[in-house]
Design a protein around this motif. Structure first.
Motif, mmCIF file in Angstrom:
data_model
loop_
_atom_site.group_PDB
_atom_site.id
_atom_site.type_symbol
_atom_site.label_atom_id
_atom_site.label_comp_id
_atom_site.label_asym_id
_atom_site.label_seq_id
_atom_site.Cartn_x
_atom_site.Cartn_y
_atom_site.Cartn_z
ATOM 1 N N UNK A 114 -36.993 -27.215 -6.397
ATOM 2 C CA UNK A 114 -36.254 -26.191 -6.971
ATOM 3 C C UNK A 114 -36.751 -24.764 -6.502
ATOM 4 N N UNK A 115 -37.571 -24.881 -5.875
ATOM 5 C CA UNK A 115 -37.935 -23.368 -5.323
ATOM 6 C C UNK A 115 -37.072 -23.038 -4.233
ATOM 7 N N UNK A 116 -36.223 -24.148 -3.730
ATOM 8 C CA UNK A 116 -35.389 -23.513 -2.570
ATOM 9 C C UNK A 116 -34.103 -23.032 -3.080
ATOM 10 N N UNK A 117 -33.892 -22.777 -4.394
ATOM 11 C CA UNK A 117 -33.020 -21.915 -5.096
ATOM 12 C C UNK A 117 -33.550 -20.534 -5.240
ATOM 13 N N UNK A 118 -32.620 -19.600 -5.259
ATOM 14 C CA UNK A 118 -33.122 -18.251 -5.402
ATOM 15 C C UNK A 118 -32.679 -17.875 -6.929
ATOM 16 N N UNK A 119 -33.443 -17.022 -7.414
ATOM 17 C CA UNK A 119 -33.108 -16.483 -8.821
ATOM 18 C C UNK A 119 -32.159 -15.550 -8.781
ATOM 19 N N UNK A 120 -31.582 -14.903 -9.668
ATOM 20 C CA UNK A 120 -30.327 -14.046 -9.757
ATOM 21 C C UNK A 120 -30.836 -12.724 -9.248
ATOM 22 N N UNK A 121 -30.003 -12.082 -8.369
ATOM 23 C CA UNK A 121 -30.455 -10.783 -7.806
ATOM 24 C C UNK A 121 -31.859 -10.786 -6.934
ATOM 25 N N UNK A 122 -31.832 -11.722 -6.333
ATOM 26 C CA UNK A 122 -33.069 -11.938 -5.180
ATOM 27 C C UNK A 122 -32.293 -11.823 -3.937
ATOM 28 N N UNK A 123 -33.101 -10.791 -3.038
ATOM 29 C CA UNK A 123 -32.569 -10.326 -1.738
ATOM 30 C C UNK A 123 -33.351 -11.402 -0.746
ATOM 31 N N UNK A 124 -32.392 -11.879 0.073
ATOM 32 C CA UNK A 124 -32.994 -12.714 1.323
ATOM 33 C C UNK A 124 -33.011 -11.997 2.288
ATOM 34 N N UNK A 125 -33.851 -12.064 3.320
ATOM 35 C CA UNK A 125 -33.889 -11.281 4.632
ATOM 36 C C UNK A 125 -34.244 -12.187 5.775
ATOM 37 N N UNK A 126 -33.192 -12.401 6.548
ATOM 38 C CA UNK A 126 -33.452 -13.265 7.670
ATOM 39 C C UNK A 126 -34.652 -12.830 8.359
ATOM 40 N N UNK A 127 -35.774 -13.629 8.178
ATOM 41 C CA UNK A 127 -37.137 -13.359 8.706
ATOM 42 C C UNK A 127 -37.602 -14.198 9.946
ATOM 43 N N UNK A 128 -36.840 -14.811 10.564
ATOM 44 C CA UNK A 128 -37.259 -15.363 11.801
ATOM 45 C C UNK A 128 -36.390 -15.454 12.776
ATOM 46 N N UNK A 129 -36.595 -14.986 14.313
ATOM 47 C CA UNK A 129 -35.485 -14.744 15.143
ATOM 48 C C UNK A 129 -36.384 -13.836 16.205
ATOM 49 N N UNK A 130 -35.252 -13.325 16.774
ATOM 50 C CA UNK A 130 -35.585 -12.384 18.064
ATOM 51 C C UNK A 130 -35.016 -11.102 17.965
ATOM 52 N N UNK A 131 -35.093 -10.094 18.571
ATOM 53 C CA UNK A 131 -34.927 -8.841 18.243
ATOM 54 C C UNK A 131 -33.595 -8.298 19.161
ATOM 55 N N UNK A 132 -32.752 -9.266 19.307
ATOM 56 C CA UNK A 132 -31.478 -8.942 19.888
ATOM 57 C C UNK A 132 -30.533 -8.110 19.039
ATOM 58 N N UNK A 133 -29.861 -6.942 19.445
ATOM 59 C CA UNK A 133 -29.133 -6.225 18.713
ATOM 60 C C UNK A 133 -28.279 -6.780 17.618
#
Length: 484
Positions: A337-356
């Protein structure tokens, strides 16, 4: 693996219509089932080309052209690609230079148009809202402009994106590695006519949804502008990041074992942080101490049925920014169940490259209907643990260009970047008065309620179309072809 439905198997007549073509693709797309069902309708059916008007008859994409991007909003126009058109927040679209845009005036999208991805992944659709005027689209986006004297734009959009329209459109795709469709491929698509009462009701629902989405967009922008203006940080609203001197030849003293990477000390980002420290603030780490500031949980994906009763819809970084994510469904019984997000959670895309134009470093906000979705471990999860700072208030701050640049500066890793959570905890968050925080919080919450309401209205429009089809074919709604 996709298999034919036992309720609607492939028939010999279908094989004959395809010249006895024996590969599975044409028969499993749902196109034949949709066409056969439309033939049974006891109502008039008009070719799509008879219901459109405008450039090239109202169904067009555009030629290939060299794109010249600019950074100054005064020198360009927002530019929409076949993936960008799916996004919920259009604030960060790239800018196409005026010199190029002026050569292709007809590529400016107009309210009421239906946009269809026509290269790569075929058949994704978006309805052009009133606030999208002034945006140009690429040649990979087909435009369908309804003739208001012949059909309501909202009804036409609903049919095109329905379980009947999408399979027929995608069945015309051609190409080996990269699929395409052209305007003439869908010009003869039969559009059933159910009378003014039904079509007007469907159109009104789509238009109401479009207005709600426009209000959602303006609400997000207003909340962020309100926060920075009230905090007397107006200059951070217009950073002109690329107009500032590049981060080369600088020195840094007071290094700690936390990081030795030059990017983490880049002067442009440090100037933003220094500005934030000049006003009353709390550190993000203190705000999230009793909340959450960590990456998501890793888990094994076990596919499940497309049924919210037994499965979660799993949303990854790219589709998290769409209005209506598609994607994989995973079994609830095999997923923590930890895959769910509690109400008013901010999720920031945290894996990737630095393309604009990459989503890495951009945030989304989980509330309302999205609390039922599962999210991959690639998001940094930020949840407030203090009552004075709501998640909605934090999101108004994090969706700004200033915070995007700060988050990018906190990167760690090689080719694939990650966000250093220890550095992230030191971000200063402006702390306004209780009344100001409440006002900004309610602006964000209201915007997301409107987004959920828009989703409901679009679904209601599809349900009305399904009922109309069922009524005029004698087929029960539950027995209609599975939605594409």
């Amino acid at each position: 693996m996709k298999t034919a439905s036992t309720e609607n198997p492939v028939r010999l007549s279908w094989l004959r219509e395809q010249g006895l073509r024996l590969d599975a693709a044409p028969y499993l797309s749902g196109a034949f089932a949709a066409k056969q069902l439309l033939k049974r309708l006891s109502v008039r059916k008009d070719p799509l080309s008879d219901l459109t008007a405008g450039h090239n008859g109202g169904i067009f994409n555009g030629p290939k052209f060299s794109r010249v991007y600019v950074n100054d909003p005064e020198q360009g126009v927002p530019f929409l690609g076949s993936t960008d058109m799916m996004e919920a927040d259009l604030t960060h679209l790239p800018l196409l230079g005026h010199e190029v845009a002026n050569k292709f005036q007809y590529l400016e999208i107009q309210p009421g148009m239906t946009l269809i991805s026509c290269s790569g992944t075929i058949g994704r659709m978006a309805y052009v809202r009133p606030d999208m005027r002034g945006i140009w689209s690429s040649q990979h986006v087909m435009k369908v402009q309804a003739n208001p004297a012949r059909v309501k734009s909202g009804y036409l959009n609903t049919f095109l994106r329905s379980r009947f329209g999408v399979p027929i459109i995608t069945s015309h795709a051609y190409g080996a590695i990269i699929q395409h469709i052209e305007p003439h491929h869908i010009a003869d698509l039969p559009v059933p006519r159910f009378g003014e009462e039904v079509e007007n009701r469907i159109h009104d629902l789509v238009e109401e949804a479009a207005s709600l989405r426009a209000e959602f967009q303006s609400g997000l922008e207003e909340a962020t502008r309100d926060l920075f203006t009230t905090a007397r940080l107006e200059k951070l609203l217009d950073l002109r990041w690329h107009d500032q001197p590049r981060d080369v030849g600088f020195t840094q003293r007071g290094l700690t074992p936390t990081t030795l990477r030059a990017l983490n000390y880049q002067p442009r980002a440090r100037r933003i942080i220094d500005e934030l420290r000049e006003v009353d603030h709390l550190l993000l780490g203190d705000i999230c101490k009793d909340g959450q500031l960590s990456r998501g949980v890793r888990f094994t994906r076990v596919d499940g049925a497309i049924d919210p009763q037994v499965s979660y819809q799993l949303v990854g970084q790219r589709q998290a920014f769409w209005l209506r994510p598609e994607g994989r469904w995973v079994s609830k019984g095999k997923t923590p169940r930890a895959v769910l997000a509690q109400d008013e959670t901010i999720l920031v895309a945290a894996r990737g490259t630095l393309g604009e134009n990459e989503v890495y470093g951009r945030p989304i906000f989980v509330t309302g209907a999205w609390r039922q979705k599962a999210f991959s471990e690639d998001f940094l999860r930020i949840r407030s643990g203090v009552s004075e700072v709501s998640g909605a208030y934090l999101f108004a701050f994090f969706r700004s260009e200033a915070l995007f640049r700060i988050m990018r500066s906190l990167s760690t890793g090689g080719k694939q970047q990650d966000i250093n959570t220890e550095l992230c905890a030191a971000i200063p968050v402006p702390l306004l008065t209780a009344a100001d925080r409440h006002r900004i919080t309610e602006t964000i919450r209201t915007a997301y309620r409107k987004r959920d309401e828009a989703d409901v209205k679009e679904d209601q429009a599809l349900d009305l179309l399904d009922k109309a089809v069922a009524e005029h074919t004698g087929v029960a709604p539950a027995e209609l072809p599975t939605p594409a």
